[in-house]
Design an enzyme around this catalytic site. Structure first.
Site, mmCIF file in Angstrom:
data_model
loop_
_atom_site.group_PDB
_atom_site.id
_atom_site.type_symbol
_atom_site.label_atom_id
_atom_site.label_comp_id
_atom_site.label_asym_id
_atom_site.label_seq_id
_atom_site.Cartn_x
_atom_site.Cartn_y
_atom_site.Cartn_z
ATOM 1 N N TRP A 22 -3.488 7.638 10.492
ATOM 2 C CA TRP A 22 -4.478 7.287 11.534
ATOM 3 C C TRP A 22 -5.797 8.032 11.298
ATOM 4 O O TRP A 22 -6.273 8.534 12.357
ATOM 5 C CB TRP A 22 -3.837 7.375 12.748
ATOM 6 C CG TRP A 22 -2.483 6.451 13.167
ATOM 7 C CD1 TRP A 22 -1.783 6.192 11.980
ATOM 8 C CD2 TRP A 22 -2.145 6.031 14.391
ATOM 9 N NE1 TRP A 22 -0.843 5.396 12.754
ATOM 10 C CE2 TRP A 22 -0.822 5.222 14.052
ATOM 11 C CE3 TRP A 22 -2.452 6.268 15.712
ATOM 12 C CZ2 TRP A 22 -0.254 4.672 15.069
ATOM 13 C CZ3 TRP A 22 -1.885 5.770 16.629
ATOM 14 C CH2 TRP A 22 -0.742 4.727 16.557
ATOM 15 N N TYR A 77 0.924 -1.377 0.075
ATOM 16 C CA TYR A 77 0.032 0.103 0.181
ATOM 17 C C TYR A 77 0.789 1.339 0.074
ATOM 18 O O TYR A 77 0.624 2.092 -0.819
ATOM 19 C CB TYR A 77 -1.004 -0.090 1.248
ATOM 20 C CG TYR A 77 -1.702 1.392 1.541
ATOM 21 C CD1 TYR A 77 -2.639 1.813 0.919
ATOM 22 C CD2 TYR A 77 -1.146 2.188 2.461
ATOM 23 C CE1 TYR A 77 -3.300 2.751 1.256
ATOM 24 C CE2 TYR A 77 -1.653 3.182 3.048
ATOM 25 C CZ TYR A 77 -2.809 3.606 2.075
ATOM 26 O OH TYR A 77 -3.816 4.915 2.536
HETATM 27 N N1 NAP Z 1 -7.822 5.684 6.418
HETATM 28 C C1 NAP Z 1 -6.699 5.941 7.120
HETATM 29 O O1 NAP Z 1 -6.310 5.682 8.133
HETATM 30 C C2 NAP Z 1 -5.841 6.812 6.173
HETATM 31 C C3 NAP Z 1 -4.656 6.938 6.508
HETATM 32 C C4 NAP Z 1 -3.577 7.702 5.777
HETATM 33 C C5 NAP Z 1 -4.017 8.110 4.636
HETATM 34 N N2 NAP Z 1 -5.347 7.764 4.228
HETATM 35 C C6 NAP Z 1 -5.590 8.299 2.780
HETATM 36 O O2 NAP Z 1 -6.706 9.122 3.069
HETATM 37 C C7 NAP Z 1 -7.343 9.213 1.691
HETATM 38 C C8 NAP Z 1 -9.037 8.670 2.177
HETATM 39 O O3 NAP Z 1 -8.962 7.482 2.556
HETATM 40 P P1 NAP Z 1 -10.449 7.117 3.381
HETATM 41 O O4 NAP Z 1 -10.031 6.577 4.523
HETATM 42 O O5 NAP Z 1 -11.579 8.178 3.394
HETATM 43 O O6 NAP Z 1 -10.808 5.871 2.493
HETATM 44 P P2 NAP Z 1 -12.056 5.151 2.034
HETATM 45 O O7 NAP Z 1 -13.116 5.411 3.234
HETATM 46 O O8 NAP Z 1 -11.778 3.485 1.866
HETATM 47 O O9 NAP Z 1 -12.572 5.536 0.990
HETATM 48 C C9 NAP Z 1 -11.939 5.597 -0.352
HETATM 49 C C10 NAP Z 1 -13.160 5.729 -1.467
HETATM 50 O O10 NAP Z 1 -12.369 5.488 -2.789
HETATM 51 C C11 NAP Z 1 -13.256 4.872 -3.576
HETATM 52 N N3 NAP Z 1 -12.516 4.059 -4.584
HETATM 53 C C12 NAP Z 1 -11.948 2.977 -4.714
HETATM 54 N N4 NAP Z 1 -11.279 2.624 -5.916
HETATM 55 C C13 NAP Z 1 -11.957 3.656 -6.631
HETATM 56 C C14 NAP Z 1 -11.743 3.962 -8.101
HETATM 57 N N5 NAP Z 1 -11.104 3.100 -9.102
HETATM 58 N N6 NAP Z 1 -12.393 5.144 -8.586
HETATM 59 C C15 NAP Z 1 -12.835 5.822 -7.825
HETATM 60 N N7 NAP Z 1 -13.210 5.676 -6.707
HETATM 61 C C16 NAP Z 1 -12.514 4.637 -5.946
HETATM 62 C C17 NAP Z 1 -13.864 3.692 -2.691
HETATM 63 O O11 NAP Z 1 -15.024 3.225 -2.988
HETATM 64 P P3 NAP Z 1 -15.655 1.830 -2.672
HETATM 65 O O12 NAP Z 1 -15.950 1.964 -1.232
HETATM 66 O O13 NAP Z 1 -16.779 1.594 -3.507
HETATM 67 O O14 NAP Z 1 -14.477 0.893 -2.901
HETATM 68 C C18 NAP Z 1 -14.129 4.569 -1.445
HETATM 69 O O15 NAP Z 1 -15.369 5.341 -1.502
HETATM 70 C C19 NAP Z 1 -6.958 7.803 0.841
HETATM 71 O O16 NAP Z 1 -6.012 8.412 -0.070
HETATM 72 C C20 NAP Z 1 -5.928 7.104 1.726
HETATM 73 O O17 NAP Z 1 -4.902 6.601 1.104
HETATM 74 C C21 NAP Z 1 -6.037 7.174 4.918
#
Ligand code: NAP
Length: 267
Positions: free
Chosen positions: A138, A113
């Protein structure tokens, strides 16, 4: 999770927002990205493959979303003269440091990842120089599966809970990150990498105890354990603290404000 709070925040500020879900736009499709971005001033990419453990056995599929998808959006933004915000992660770092990682620290991900997200950072900066890479960590929010939701569910039960106490990081509320993202763009801060994590630091165990306490449960029910005793498919950085210039509120403050607004459906 982030996207939903981001949209709410931007609406509250009176910004004109086009909020696209995955069914509206698959970011792996370059032509669809060009069409979707057309006419926008700013594009925030909150889409990602976020299954960290799953990426270990599906790195190609994760790369297609996280790196190629981000590059598609960046190319479309450059074409439309739009500013792009790419959300990145602390997992681009190995977690072997002893002090907070500055924005220009050497990137060396420990897991699949992290590799896909590091590739995205370079692709976005190359394809769209008018871009912000905002590394967060986080993350938790009411509109997604998060550590906070899991711990609240466990807290409501009768059992003690073992939580790892040897990974340090900065629990960050999606609403605070959304405000930070907006402030970068509105203030026309320098393009490039910025760290968007809560101030201070704790361990997962410390975070869980704070969640218990804030929700009115006995934090002593949370017992410290080690990562070695709870192996996961993807390696996690031990010291995942980013130097953020204390530009976001303290993590405990964010947690208390988050829980005050946390809907029952988020638990
Ligand atoms: N969560 C954490 O702890 C964390 C930490 C550091 C950085 N981040 C970053 O923060 C950002 C937001 O994360 P989050 O936690 O809000 O993630 P999330 O809830 O998993 O949301 C990601 C979204 O992206 C969508 N998605 C996946 N594949 C796609 C595609 N091919 N085209 C369009 N949309 C797509 C997913 O749709 P589906 O649900 O339908 O698959 C989901 O709605 C990301 O860049 C992540 O890497 C997160």
């Amino acid at each position: 999770m982030l996207g939903t709070d981001l949209v709410h925040e931007l609406h509250d500020w009176g910004d004109q927002v086009v909020a696209l879900t995955r069914s509206d736009l698959d970011i792996r499709d370059p032509d669809a990205c060009l069409a979707a971005v057309h006419g926008s001033d700013v594009v925030v990419n909150a889409a990602a493959w976020t299954d960290v453990d799953g990426a270990e056995t599906a790195e190609g599929a994760a790369f297609a979303v996280n790196a190629v998808g981000a590059a598609n959006l960046a190319r479309a933004c450059a074409d439309a003269s739009a500013v792009m915000v790419q959300v990145s992660t602390d997992y681009v770092f190995p977690g072997t440091a002893a002090s907070p990682y500055p924005v220009n620290a050497f990137v060396q991900p420990l897991n699949a990842y992290g590799r896909t997200k590091a590739a995205a950072e370079w692709a976005v900066r190359a394809e769209c120089p008018r871009s912000y890479v905002v590394r967060t960590a986080w993350l938790y929010g009411a509109h997604g599966r998060s550590f906070v939701a899991t711990i609240l569910r466990l807290a409501a039960g009768p059992d003690t809970v073992d939580v790892v106490d040897d990974q340090r990081g900065q629990p960050t509320w999606t609403v605070d990150l959304s405000r930070f993202v907006r402030s970068l763009v509105v203030a026309e801060e320098p393009f490039g990498v910025h760290h968007g994590t809560a101030s201070g630091q704790t361990t997962w165990c410390g975070f869980a105890r704070e969640i218990f306490a804030a929700a009115g449960f006995d934090p002593a029910r949370v017992r410290p354990t080690t990562s070695e005793r709870h192996p996961r498919p993807a390696a996690r950085p031990a010291y995942s603290v980013l130097d953020n210039g204390d530009r976001l509120p303290a993590w405990g403050d964010g947690l208390n404000r988050a829980l005050a607004t946390w809907p029952a459906s988020g638990i």
